[in-house]
Scaffold this motif. Structure first.
Motif, short mmCIF file in Angstrom:
data_model
loop_
_atom_site.label_atom_id
_atom_site.label_comp_id
_atom_site.label_asym_id
_atom_site.label_seq_id
_atom_site.Cartn_x
_atom_site.Cartn_y
_atom_site.Cartn_z
N ALA A 199 -41.38 -77.23 41.59
CA ALA A 199 -40.64 -78.19 42.42
C ALA A 199 -41.24 -79.59 42.37
O ALA A 199 -40.51 -80.58 42.28
CB ALA A 199 -40.59 -77.70 43.87
N ASP A 200 -42.56 -79.70 42.44
CA ASP A 200 -43.17 -81.03 42.49
C ASP A 200 -43.21 -81.72 41.13
O ASP A 200 -43.67 -82.85 41.02
CB ASP A 200 -44.58 -80.96 43.08
N ARG A 201 -42.68 -81.02 40.09
CA ARG A 201 -42.60 -81.63 38.76
C ARG A 201 -41.16 -81.77 38.28
O ARG A 201 -40.90 -81.99 37.11
CB ARG A 201 -43.45 -80.84 37.76
N GLY A 202 -40.24 -81.67 39.23
CA GLY A 202 -38.86 -82.03 38.94
C GLY A 202 -38.00 -80.97 38.32
O GLY A 202 -36.91 -81.27 37.80
N VAL A 203 -38.41 -79.70 38.37
CA VAL A 203 -37.60 -78.61 37.81
C VAL A 203 -37.11 -77.72 38.95
O VAL A 203 -37.93 -77.13 39.66
CB VAL A 203 -38.38 -77.78 36.78
N ARG A 204 -35.79 -77.64 39.11
CA ARG A 204 -35.19 -76.76 40.11
C ARG A 204 -34.82 -75.44 39.47
O ARG A 204 -34.37 -75.41 38.31
CB ARG A 204 -33.94 -77.39 40.72
N VAL A 205 -34.98 -74.34 40.21
CA VAL A 205 -34.63 -73.00 39.70
C VAL A 205 -33.86 -72.26 40.79
O VAL A 205 -34.36 -72.11 41.92
CB VAL A 205 -35.88 -72.19 39.31
N ASN A 206 -32.65 -71.82 40.46
CA ASN A 206 -31.83 -71.05 41.38
C ASN A 206 -31.23 -69.86 40.64
O ASN A 206 -31.34 -69.75 39.41
CB ASN A 206 -30.69 -71.93 41.93
N SER A 207 -30.60 -68.96 41.38
CA SER A 207 -29.89 -67.85 40.75
C SER A 207 -28.51 -67.71 41.36
O SER A 207 -28.24 -68.18 42.47
CB SER A 207 -30.67 -66.53 40.90
N ILE A 208 -27.63 -67.09 40.60
CA ILE A 208 -26.29 -66.72 41.05
C ILE A 208 -26.17 -65.21 40.97
O ILE A 208 -26.56 -64.60 39.97
CB ILE A 208 -25.20 -67.38 40.19
N SER A 209 -25.65 -64.60 42.03
CA SER A 209 -25.43 -63.16 42.05
C SER A 209 -23.94 -62.87 42.07
O SER A 209 -23.30 -62.88 43.12
CB SER A 209 -26.11 -62.54 43.28
N PRO A 210 -23.35 -62.64 40.89
CA PRO A 210 -21.92 -62.34 40.85
C PRO A 210 -21.61 -60.97 41.43
O PRO A 210 -22.43 -60.05 41.39
CB PRO A 210 -21.59 -62.37 39.36
N GLY A 211 -20.39 -60.85 41.96
CA GLY A 211 -19.84 -59.55 42.29
C GLY A 211 -19.24 -58.92 41.04
O GLY A 211 -19.54 -59.31 39.91
N TYR A 212 -18.38 -57.93 41.24
CA TYR A 212 -17.76 -57.24 40.11
C TYR A 212 -16.91 -58.23 39.31
O TYR A 212 -16.01 -58.87 39.83
CB TYR A 212 -16.91 -56.08 40.59
N THR A 213 -17.23 -58.36 38.04
CA THR A 213 -16.62 -59.37 37.17
C THR A 213 -16.13 -58.69 35.90
O THR A 213 -16.82 -57.86 35.32
CB THR A 213 -17.66 -60.46 36.81
N TYR A 214 -14.94 -59.08 35.45
CA TYR A 214 -14.39 -58.52 34.22
C TYR A 214 -15.11 -59.12 33.02
O TYR A 214 -14.91 -60.28 32.65
CB TYR A 214 -12.90 -58.81 34.12
N THR A 215 -15.99 -58.34 32.40
CA THR A 215 -16.75 -58.75 31.22
C THR A 215 -16.87 -57.52 30.31
O THR A 215 -16.57 -56.39 30.72
CB THR A 215 -18.17 -59.22 31.58
N PRO A 216 -17.33 -57.71 29.07
CA PRO A 216 -17.58 -56.53 28.23
C PRO A 216 -18.51 -55.52 28.89
O PRO A 216 -18.36 -54.30 28.69
CB PRO A 216 -18.20 -57.15 26.97
#
Length: 274
Positions: A199-216
């Motif tokens: 954080a103090d060096r300018g890099v943000r890190v987040n995550s996304i948690s999808p629900g059921y998604t139509y993918t292979p």
């Protein structure tokens, strides 16, 4: 506390001037890397980056349809290159980032969407099956984040989004996937850990948690037949398309989210509210 008359924002400490303007969701002039960009959520996010003004390095295993992803990005006026690498191989990922930077410029954005899934009852699951999912879905995200973080720290900052799953928060009814659920929970906690380290060096890190998604991935036999039932259990009445995950990813990468780090954003149509 906002002073509407003066147009200032006062917080703990010294008040500061701020010009109020519409949030900026554009990514013009930036370079991003997307792992798992050959299909599914990764491909949709890579296209969204290109449509939002970023140049995109599309990374996936050899044999993935990276040419199609690059063509889609170029069709909306974006720049893109394809790079093949195994996300669990530190040397291969570092080399891929070097190749992208040579072709497109220094990276400041990354989305880690590469992953696998399968199922087996916990009491019978071979250790090799457990280990493979942990290696790809958790260790692979760490390896990718490490290489991306090193580049962004050299380049003056950036933003990383890791694709986790609502399976990090719930145990999915009917799916015997303790290894997958554990790996995705690890991805969420990994994001929090990296967020504070960088954080103090300018890099943000987040995550996304999808629900059921139509993918292979959700077309695999143990899940494909159940997908319509999942839609009925979702408050919004449908499962997600990969494009439903792309918008939240663009938000988290953009300047509109420049005060957000260490967050896991559930994008599940409301599935986890009951």
């Amino acid at each position: 506390m906002q002073d509407a008359t003066a147009g200032t924002t006062a917080g703990p400490g010294t008040p500061h001037e701020r010009r109020w303007k519409a949030p900026n969701f554009r990514l013009d002039g930036r370079v991003g890397l997307v792992t798992g960009a050959g299909s599914g959520i990764g491909r949709a996010i890579a296209l969204a980056l290109g449509a939002s003004g970023a140049s995109v390095g599309c990374l996936d295993l050899a044999g993935a349809d990276l040419a199609g992803s690059v063509a889609d990005i170029e069709a909306v006026g974006g720049r893109a290159v394809a790079v093949t690498a195994d996300a669990t191989d530190p040397a291969a990922v570092a080399a891929a980032i070097g190749s992208v930077e040579q072709d497109l410029g220094p990276i400041s954005l990354a989305v880690n969407a590469a992953g696998i899934a399968n199922a087996a009852p916990a009491e019978n699951m071979p250790l090799s099956q457990w280990q493979k999912v942990i290696d790809v879905d958790l260790t692979g995200v760490f390896v990718s984040c490490q290489a991306e973080g090193q580049a962004m720290l050299r380049n003056g900052g950036g933003a990383i989004v890791n694709i986790a799953s609502m399976s990090a928060t719930i145990a999915n009814r009917g799916l015997t996937q303790a290894h997958y659920n554990a790996a995705k929970a690890g991805v969420v906690q990994l994001g929090r850990s990296l967020a504070w380290e960088w954080a103090d060096r300018g890099v943000r890190v987040n995550s996304i948690s999808p629900g059921y998604t139509y993918t292979p991935m959700t077309r695999r036999p143990e899940q494909a037949e159940a997908m319509e039932g999942y839609a009925g259990d979702t408050p919004l009445g449908r499962n997600a398309q990969p494009e439903d995950i792309a918008g939240p990813a663009i938000f988290l990468l953009s300047d509109a989210a420049d005060y957000i780090t260490g967050v896991d954003l559930l994008v599940d149509g409301g599935f986890t509210i009951w």
